[in-house]
Design a protein around this motif. Structure first.
Motif, PDB file in Angstrom:
ATOM      1  N   GLN A  51     -34.343 -53.265 -75.349  1.00  0.00           N
ATOM      2  CA  GLN A  51     -34.324 -52.605 -74.045  1.00  0.00           C
ATOM      3  C   GLN A  51     -32.915 -52.686 -73.457  1.00  0.00           C
ATOM      4  O   GLN A  51     -32.243 -53.727 -73.559  1.00  0.00           O
ATOM      5  N   PRO A  52     -32.431 -51.609 -72.829  1.00  0.00           N
ATOM      6  CA  PRO A  52     -31.049 -51.604 -72.333  1.00  0.00           C
ATOM      7  C   PRO A  52     -30.757 -52.639 -71.252  1.00  0.00           C
ATOM      8  O   PRO A  52     -29.597 -53.023 -71.074  1.00  0.00           O
ATOM      9  N   THR A  53     -31.783 -53.096 -70.533  1.00  0.00           N
ATOM     10  CA  THR A  53     -31.552 -54.055 -69.450  1.00  0.00           C
ATOM     11  C   THR A  53     -31.904 -55.485 -69.841  1.00  0.00           C
ATOM     12  O   THR A  53     -31.858 -56.388 -69.013  1.00  0.00           O
ATOM     13  N   ILE A  54     -32.270 -55.694 -71.111  1.00  0.00           N
ATOM     14  CA  ILE A  54     -32.650 -57.035 -71.574  1.00  0.00           C
ATOM     15  C   ILE A  54     -31.687 -57.486 -72.667  1.00  0.00           C
ATOM     16  O   ILE A  54     -31.434 -56.765 -73.631  1.00  0.00           O
ATOM     17  N   THR A  55     -31.156 -58.691 -72.499  1.00  0.00           N
ATOM     18  CA  THR A  55     -30.253 -59.282 -73.481  1.00  0.00           C
ATOM     19  C   THR A  55     -30.845 -60.591 -73.974  1.00  0.00           C
ATOM     20  O   THR A  55     -31.198 -61.456 -73.157  1.00  0.00           O
ATOM     21  N   VAL A  56     -30.978 -60.736 -75.279  1.00  0.00           N
ATOM     22  CA  VAL A  56     -31.497 -61.976 -75.872  1.00  0.00           C
ATOM     23  C   VAL A  56     -30.398 -62.590 -76.739  1.00  0.00           C
ATOM     24  O   VAL A  56     -29.929 -61.960 -77.694  1.00  0.00           O
ATOM     25  N   LEU A  57     -29.991 -63.788 -76.386  1.00  0.00           N
ATOM     26  CA  LEU A  57     -28.928 -64.486 -77.099  1.00  0.00           C
ATOM     27  C   LEU A  57     -29.461 -65.808 -77.649  1.00  0.00           C
ATOM     28  O   LEU A  57     -30.252 -66.486 -76.985  1.00  0.00           O
ATOM     29  N   VAL A  58     -29.019 -66.180 -78.830  1.00  0.00           N
ATOM     30  CA  VAL A  58     -29.457 -67.424 -79.469  1.00  0.00           C
ATOM     31  C   VAL A  58     -28.319 -68.429 -79.458  1.00  0.00           C
ATOM     32  O   VAL A  58     -27.195 -68.122 -79.857  1.00  0.00           O
ATOM     33  N   LEU A  59     -28.624 -69.636 -79.004  1.00  0.00           N
ATOM     34  CA  LEU A  59     -27.673 -70.751 -79.077  1.00  0.00           C
ATOM     35  C   LEU A  59     -28.020 -71.528 -80.349  1.00  0.00           C
ATOM     36  O   LEU A  59     -29.059 -72.193 -80.405  1.00  0.00           O
ATOM     37  N   PRO A  60     -27.198 -71.437 -81.377  1.00  0.00           N
ATOM     38  CA  PRO A  60     -27.581 -71.990 -82.684  1.00  0.00           C
ATOM     39  C   PRO A  60     -27.450 -73.505 -82.784  1.00  0.00           C
ATOM     40  O   PRO A  60     -26.735 -74.137 -82.023  1.00  0.00           O
ATOM     41  N   PHE A  61     -28.150 -74.065 -83.757  1.00  0.00           N
ATOM     42  CA  PHE A  61     -28.071 -75.497 -84.032  1.00  0.00           C
ATOM     43  C   PHE A  61     -26.638 -75.934 -84.311  1.00  0.00           C
ATOM     44  O   PHE A  61     -26.234 -77.026 -83.952  1.00  0.00           O
ATOM     45  N   GLY A  62     -25.854 -75.096 -84.960  1.00  0.00           N
ATOM     46  CA  GLY A  62     -24.508 -75.479 -85.363  1.00  0.00           C
ATOM     47  C   GLY A  62     -23.512 -75.580 -84.235  1.00  0.00           C
ATOM     48  O   GLY A  62     -22.394 -76.082 -84.433  1.00  0.00           O
ATOM     49  N   GLU A  63     -23.883 -75.138 -83.020  1.00  0.00           N
ATOM     50  CA  GLU A  63     -22.968 -75.220 -81.881  1.00  0.00           C
ATOM     51  C   GLU A  63     -22.714 -76.689 -81.535  1.00  0.00           C
ATOM     52  O   GLU A  63     -23.651 -77.481 -81.393  1.00  0.00           O
ATOM     53  N   THR A  64     -21.447 -77.056 -81.393  1.00  0.00           N
ATOM     54  CA  THR A  64     -21.088 -78.472 -81.210  1.00  0.00           C
ATOM     55  C   THR A  64     -21.285 -78.984 -79.790  1.00  0.00           C
ATOM     56  O   THR A  64     -21.261 -80.187 -79.560  1.00  0.00           O
ATOM     57  N   GLY A  65     -21.466 -78.088 -78.824  1.00  0.00           N
ATOM     58  CA  GLY A  65     -21.664 -78.530 -77.445  1.00  0.00           C
ATOM     59  C   GLY A  65     -22.958 -77.990 -76.869  1.00  0.00           C
ATOM     60  O   GLY A  65     -23.472 -76.957 -77.311  1.00  0.00           O
ATOM     61  N   PHE A  66     -23.496 -78.713 -75.897  1.00  0.00           N
ATOM     62  CA  PHE A  66     -24.737 -78.272 -75.252  1.00  0.00           C
ATOM     63  C   PHE A  66     -24.665 -78.669 -73.783  1.00  0.00           C
ATOM     64  O   PHE A  66     -24.866 -79.833 -73.427  1.00  0.00           O
ATOM     65  N   PRO A  67     -24.323 -77.731 -72.898  1.00  0.00           N
ATOM     66  CA  PRO A  67     -24.035 -78.065 -71.502  1.00  0.00           C
ATOM     67  C   PRO A  67     -25.253 -78.195 -70.579  1.00  0.00           C
ATOM     68  O   PRO A  67     -25.099 -78.240 -69.370  1.00  0.00           O
ATOM     69  N   ALA A  68     -26.469 -78.242 -71.123  1.00  0.00           N
ATOM     70  CA  ALA A  68     -27.658 -78.316 -70.266  1.00  0.00           C
ATOM     71  C   ALA A  68     -28.406 -79.618 -70.517  1.00  0.00           C
ATOM     72  O   ALA A  68     -28.187 -80.308 -71.508  1.00  0.00           O
ATOM     73  N   ALA A  69     -29.326 -79.932 -69.586  1.00  0.00           N
ATOM     74  CA  ALA A  69     -30.096 -81.167 -69.699  1.00  0.00           C
ATOM     75  C   ALA A  69     -31.357 -80.984 -70.533  1.00  0.00           C
ATOM     76  O   ALA A  69     -32.002 -81.949 -70.896  1.00  0.00           O
ATOM     77  N   GLY A  70     -31.725 -79.742 -70.830  1.00  0.00           N
ATOM     78  CA  GLY A  70     -32.895 -79.514 -71.667  1.00  0.00           C
ATOM     79  C   GLY A  70     -34.033 -78.789 -70.983  1.00  0.00           C
ATOM     80  O   GLY A  70     -34.851 -78.161 -71.646  1.00  0.00           O
ATOM     81  N   GLN A  71     -34.128 -78.858 -69.651  1.00  0.00           N
ATOM     82  CA  GLN A  71     -35.234 -78.187 -68.973  1.00  0.00           C
ATOM     83  C   GLN A  71     -34.923 -76.703 -68.819  1.00  0.00           C
ATOM     84  O   GLN A  71     -33.770 -76.306 -68.715  1.00  0.00           O
ATOM     85  N   PRO A  72     -35.959 -75.838 -68.845  1.00  0.00           N
ATOM     86  CA  PRO A  72     -35.733 -74.404 -68.652  1.00  0.00           C
ATOM     87  C   PRO A  72     -35.071 -74.133 -67.301  1.00  0.00           C
ATOM     88  O   PRO A  72     -35.441 -74.717 -66.286  1.00  0.00           O
ATOM     89  N   ILE A  73     -34.077 -73.260 -67.312  1.00  0.00           N
ATOM     90  CA  ILE A  73     -33.340 -72.914 -66.097  1.00  0.00           C
ATOM     91  C   ILE A  73     -33.452 -71.413 -65.861  1.00  0.00           C
ATOM     92  O   ILE A  73     -33.240 -70.618 -66.782  1.00  0.00           O
ATOM     93  N   THR A  74     -33.779 -71.031 -64.647  1.00  0.00           N
ATOM     94  CA  THR A  74     -33.734 -69.628 -64.245  1.00  0.00           C
ATOM     95  C   THR A  74     -32.717 -69.492 -63.129  1.00  0.00           C
ATOM     96  O   THR A  74     -32.808 -70.199 -62.117  1.00  0.00           O
ATOM     97  N   TYR A  75     -31.748 -68.611 -63.329  1.00  0.00           N
ATOM     98  CA  TYR A  75     -30.765 -68.336 -62.280  1.00  0.00           C
ATOM     99  C   TYR A  75     -31.061 -66.940 -61.748  1.00  0.00           C
ATOM    100  O   TYR A  75     -30.851 -65.941 -62.434  1.00  0.00           O
ATOM    101  N   ALA A  76     -31.583 -66.882 -60.523  1.00  0.00           N
ATOM    102  CA  ALA A  76     -31.950 -65.610 -59.888  1.00  0.00           C
ATOM    103  C   ALA A  76     -30.837 -65.171 -58.949  1.00  0.00           C
ATOM    104  O   ALA A  76     -30.506 -65.878 -57.998  1.00  0.00           O
ATOM    105  N   THR A  77     -30.259 -64.024 -59.224  1.00  0.00           N
ATOM    106  CA  THR A  77     -29.178 -63.494 -58.403  1.00  0.00           C
ATOM    107  C   THR A  77     -29.754 -62.762 -57.201  1.00  0.00           C
ATOM    108  O   THR A  77     -30.655 -61.925 -57.344  1.00  0.00           O
TER     109      THR A  77
END
Length: 283
Positions: free
Chosen positions: A200-226
Motif C-alpha cells: 500500500q502506498p501509505t504503509i511502510t514495513v521495515l525489518v530490523l535484522p538480527f545482524g544489526e549491532t545496535g538496538f536503541p529500544a527497551a523492548g516494549q512496543p512503541i507507537t509514535y502518533a503525530t
C-alpha cells in the motif's frame, strides 16, 4: 456546556494543554477564571477534561494566557466541540478504557510510526494471529473477551484504508517474524499479510535484522502518533498493565529519537520484503 459523563483521552489532553498554557502565564486557576468571567470550578473542570469547551472559548483562554502560536491554538481549537461518538464507543462496556483511547488517538493522528520486537504491529495483524496472541494473556481472557478484542483490533485497521489513509510506518524486529503464534499456517498467513500491507502506498514495513549491532529500544512496543502540531504528538507504550500514554516534551523528544534511530538501522523496504518472504517460505 455540561460536564461530560465520561472523559476521553482527547479531552484530557486538551485540558492538560490549557493547564500548561495557564501555568506558563503564571496565572492561578482563580485568576484565569476571573479573566474569563467564570467561576473557578469552570477552569478546573475544563483542565480536567470534564467540561466541553468551544473553539472560541479555547482561543479566548489562549489569548488570556499570552499564547501567540497560531498553529498550536488552531490545533487546540480543533479538538473542541460537541462530544462525537466514534465507533470505539460501542466497546465502552466490554474493553478497558485504555484500548478505546488508543483507537481514538489513532483516528485523529496525522501519521503513525510503530516499533515492535516480539509481536506484530496491531494494525497489521490477521484476526487469527491476534486471536492466538490473546490466548496467551495473563490472566487468561474468556473466549468472548478474546472475540471482542479481535473485532476491535480489526476495526482499528480501517484508518489504513478508508477516506484519506493515515500514513503508517511499522519497524518490526526480525525476532517478531519468527515467533510463530498460532502455528505454521497462522504464522505464514501473518507474514503474507505484512507483505501485502507493505504494497500500500501509505504503509511502510521495515525489518530490523538480527545482524544489526545496535538496538536503541527497551523492548516494549512503541507507537509514535503525530498530531497536527508537534506539541500534540503522543507516545503510547504497550505494557503488561495496559497502554501508557506519554506527552511531556522530554518524553516526546526521547521516543522520537528512539523510533528514528530504529528506523535508520532497519533494512530498506526491498530488503525487508526479502527477509519476510524468506521466513514465510521456510514455514
Amino acid at each position: 456546556m455540561p460536564p461530560a459523563p465520561t472523559t476521553t483521552l482527547r479531552q484530557q489532553r486538551l485540558g492538560a494543554e490549557l493547564r500548561k498554557l495557564r501555568e506558563r502565564a503564571g496565572l492561578t486557576s482563580t485568576a484565569a477564571a476571573r479573566l474569563l468571567g467564570a467561576p473557578q470550578a469552570r477552569i478546573s473542570n475544563i483542565e480536567a477534561g470534564r467540561y466541553a469547551v468551544s473553539g472560541d472559548r479555547v482561543r479566548t483562554l489562549a489569548r488570556n494566557y499570552g499564547c501567540s502560536d497560531e498553529a498550536y491554538v488552531d490545533a487546540l481549537a480543533g479538538m473542541t466541540g460537541a462530544r462525537k461518538r466514534g465507533w470505539w464507543e460501542e466497546y465502552r462496556d466490554s474493553l478497558p478504557s485504555g484500548l478505546l483511547d488508543l483507537a481514538e488517538l489513532e483516528h485523529h493522528a496525522t501519521a503513525l510510526r510503530v516499533a515492535v520486537t516480539v509481536h506484530m504491529p496491531g494494525l497489521l495483524q490477521t484476526s487469527e494471529h491476534a486471536r492466538a496472541t490473546m490466548r496467551e494473556a495473563v490472566p487468561p481472557l474468556r473466549p468472548y473477551e478474546i472475540e471482542h478484542r479481535v473485532s476491535y483490533r480489526v476495526k482499528r485497521q480501517a484508518i489504513l484504508f478508508e477516506g484519506t489513509p493515515t500514513p503508517y510506518t511499522a519497524i518490526v524486529h526480525e525476532a517478531a517474524l519468527h515467533m510463530g503464534f498460532g502455528g505454521p499456517d497462522v504464522a505464514r498467513a501473518q507474514l503474507r499479510l505484512l507483505l501485502e500491507m507493505g504494497e500500500q502506498p501509505t504503509i511502510t514495513v521495515l525489518v530490523l535484522p538480527f545482524g544489526e549491532t545496535g538496538f536503541p529500544a527497551a523492548g516494549q512496543p512503541i507507537t509514535y502518533a503525530t498530531g497536527p502540531v508537534p506539541q500534540l504528538d503522543t507516545v503510547v507504550l504497550d505494557t503488561d498493565h495496559g497502554c501508557e500514554f506519554l506527552d511531556a516534551e522530554a518524553q516526546l523528544n526521547r521516543y522520537r529519537s528512539v523510533v528514528e534511530r530504529m528506523e535508520s538501522r532497519a533494512l530498506p523496504e526491498p530488503k525487508s520484503r526479502d527477509v519476510i518472504h524468506r521466513i514465510a517460505q521456510a514455514l
